[in-house]
Write an enzyme that holds these catalytic residues in place. Structure first.
Site, PDB file in Angstrom:
ATOM      1  N   HIS A 137      -8.779   3.081   1.027  1.00 30.67           N
ATOM      2  CA  HIS A 137      -8.544   3.560  -0.426  1.00 30.67           C
ATOM      3  C   HIS A 137      -9.479   4.631  -0.461  1.00 30.67           C
ATOM      4  CE1 HIS A 137      -7.932  -0.964  -1.228  1.00 30.67           C
ATOM      5  NE2 HIS A 137      -6.599  -0.328  -1.422  1.00 30.67           N
ATOM      6  N   LYS A 142      -0.847 -11.742  -9.152  1.00 27.77           N
ATOM      7  CA  LYS A 142      -1.907 -11.928  -7.868  1.00 27.77           C
ATOM      8  C   LYS A 142      -3.070 -12.712  -8.255  1.00 27.77           C
ATOM      9  CE  LYS A 142      -0.080  -7.914  -5.665  1.00 27.77           C
ATOM     10  NZ  LYS A 142      -0.598  -6.401  -4.921  1.00 27.77           N
TER      11      LYS A 142
HETATM   12  P1  ADP Z   1      -1.459  -2.976  -4.239  1.00 31.83           P
HETATM   13  O1  ADP Z   1      -1.563  -4.439  -4.801  1.00 31.83           O
HETATM   14  O2  ADP Z   1      -0.742  -2.108  -5.565  1.00 31.83           O
HETATM   15  O3  ADP Z   1      -0.515  -2.955  -2.993  1.00 31.83           O
HETATM   16  P2  ADP Z   1      -3.777  -2.252  -2.873  1.00 31.83           P
HETATM   17  O4  ADP Z   1      -5.227  -2.263  -3.419  1.00 31.83           O
HETATM   18  O5  ADP Z   1      -3.287  -3.419  -1.888  1.00 31.83           O
HETATM   19  O6  ADP Z   1      -2.846  -2.562  -4.181  1.00 31.83           O
HETATM   20  O7  ADP Z   1      -3.230  -0.714  -2.436  1.00 31.83           O
HETATM   21  C1  ADP Z   1      -3.527   0.194  -3.446  1.00 31.83           C
HETATM   22  C2  ADP Z   1      -2.966   1.431  -2.992  1.00 31.83           C
HETATM   23  O8  ADP Z   1      -3.758   1.685  -1.619  1.00 31.83           O
HETATM   24  C3  ADP Z   1      -1.651   1.197  -2.095  1.00 31.83           C
HETATM   25  O9  ADP Z   1      -0.811   2.599  -2.518  1.00 31.83           O
HETATM   26  C4  ADP Z   1      -1.861   1.070  -0.760  1.00 31.83           C
HETATM   27  O10 ADP Z   1      -0.590   1.543  -0.080  1.00 31.83           O
HETATM   28  C5  ADP Z   1      -2.928   1.920  -0.554  1.00 31.83           C
HETATM   29  N1  ADP Z   1      -3.700   1.454   0.681  1.00 31.83           N
HETATM   30  C6  ADP Z   1      -4.291   0.358   0.844  1.00 31.83           C
HETATM   31  N2  ADP Z   1      -4.950   0.221   2.019  1.00 31.83           N
HETATM   32  C7  ADP Z   1      -4.687   1.448   2.472  1.00 31.83           C
HETATM   33  C8  ADP Z   1      -4.987   2.059   3.536  1.00 31.83           C
HETATM   34  N3  ADP Z   1      -5.849   1.582   4.634  1.00 31.83           N
HETATM   35  N4  ADP Z   1      -4.823   3.503   4.023  1.00 31.83           N
HETATM   36  C9  ADP Z   1      -4.203   4.110   3.090  1.00 31.83           C
HETATM   37  N5  ADP Z   1      -3.597   3.619   1.998  1.00 31.83           N
HETATM   38  C10 ADP Z   1      -4.155   2.539   1.695  1.00 31.83           C
END
Ligand code: ADP
Length: 166
Positions: free
Chosen positions: A17, A41
């Site tokens: 992130h 969730k």
């Molecule tokens: P959500 O429940 O909305 O998917 P997340 O916290 O899992 O929330 O992810 C938020 C954003 O960060 C999403 O766009 C996801 O694709 C991106 N993301 C999560 N992990 C990574 C990573 N390792 N590299 C790049 N982007 C990521």
């Protein structure tokens, strides 16, 4: 001023992130990292804990704001006058879901663009679920999350009695 919104659960925030946030902060004037209060969730951390961790790891980015929101992401984007919703793409399997969401959001608000940033190769395997699983087995989180998040994860797992024998 060009504002972008980075929505997500961030349960908890990872280096994957953070890499995306850092890059978005160079493309837009103002970035809102927005933690979704998605009742479907079942998060490990409360919304307040997630916001607090994000604020602490993003303290050195003057153009990034951390907030939380209820309801649809597009509505929050409109309310905050954001011109783009930014999402990170890791693997091919992310694509289908993200594509569907982007098309739906476009239908709901045609002037808000969805922008995708590809993950850096070294972060492509990191996701919050894996991080929580590793933490529950007491494994090392050193290259996956910032130290402050690792500390909160260990504390949370201990308080909930979730640390299993590895
Ligand atoms: P959500 O429940 O909305 O998917 P997340 O916290 O899992 O929330 O992810 C938020 C954003 O960060 C999403 O766009 C996801 O694709 C991106 N993301 C999560 N992990 C990574 C990573 N390792 N590299 C790049 N982007 C990521």
């Amino acid at each position: 001023m060009r504002t972008a919104i980075c929505p997500g659960s961030f349960d908890p925030v990872t280096y994957g992130h953070l890499d995306i946030f850092g890059r978005v902060s160079q493309l837009f004037d103002h970035v809102i990292v927005a933690v979704s209060r998605n009742p479907i969730k079942n998060p490990l951390f409360t919304i307040e804990e997630r916001v607090e961790m994000l604020k602490s790891v993003l303290a050195n980015y003057p153009n990034i704001e951390v907030s939380s929101f209820d309801g649809l992401t597009v509505n929050y984007a409109i309310e905050r006058k954001a011109i783009a919703i930014v999402r990170g793409l890791r693997v091919i399997s992310d694509f289908e879901n993200e594509f569907r969401m982007a098309l739906t959001n476009k239908k709901l608000a045609c002037h808000v663009e969805t922008v995708f940033l590809m993950t850096k190769a070294e972060y492509s395997f990191i996701n919050s679920s894996t991080v929580k699983e590793i933490a529950s087995f007491g494994g090392s989180l050193r290259n996956l999350v910032p130290p402050v998040v690792e500390e909160k994860l260990r504390e949370k797992m201990k308080n909930l009695g979730l640390v299993k024998e590895g």
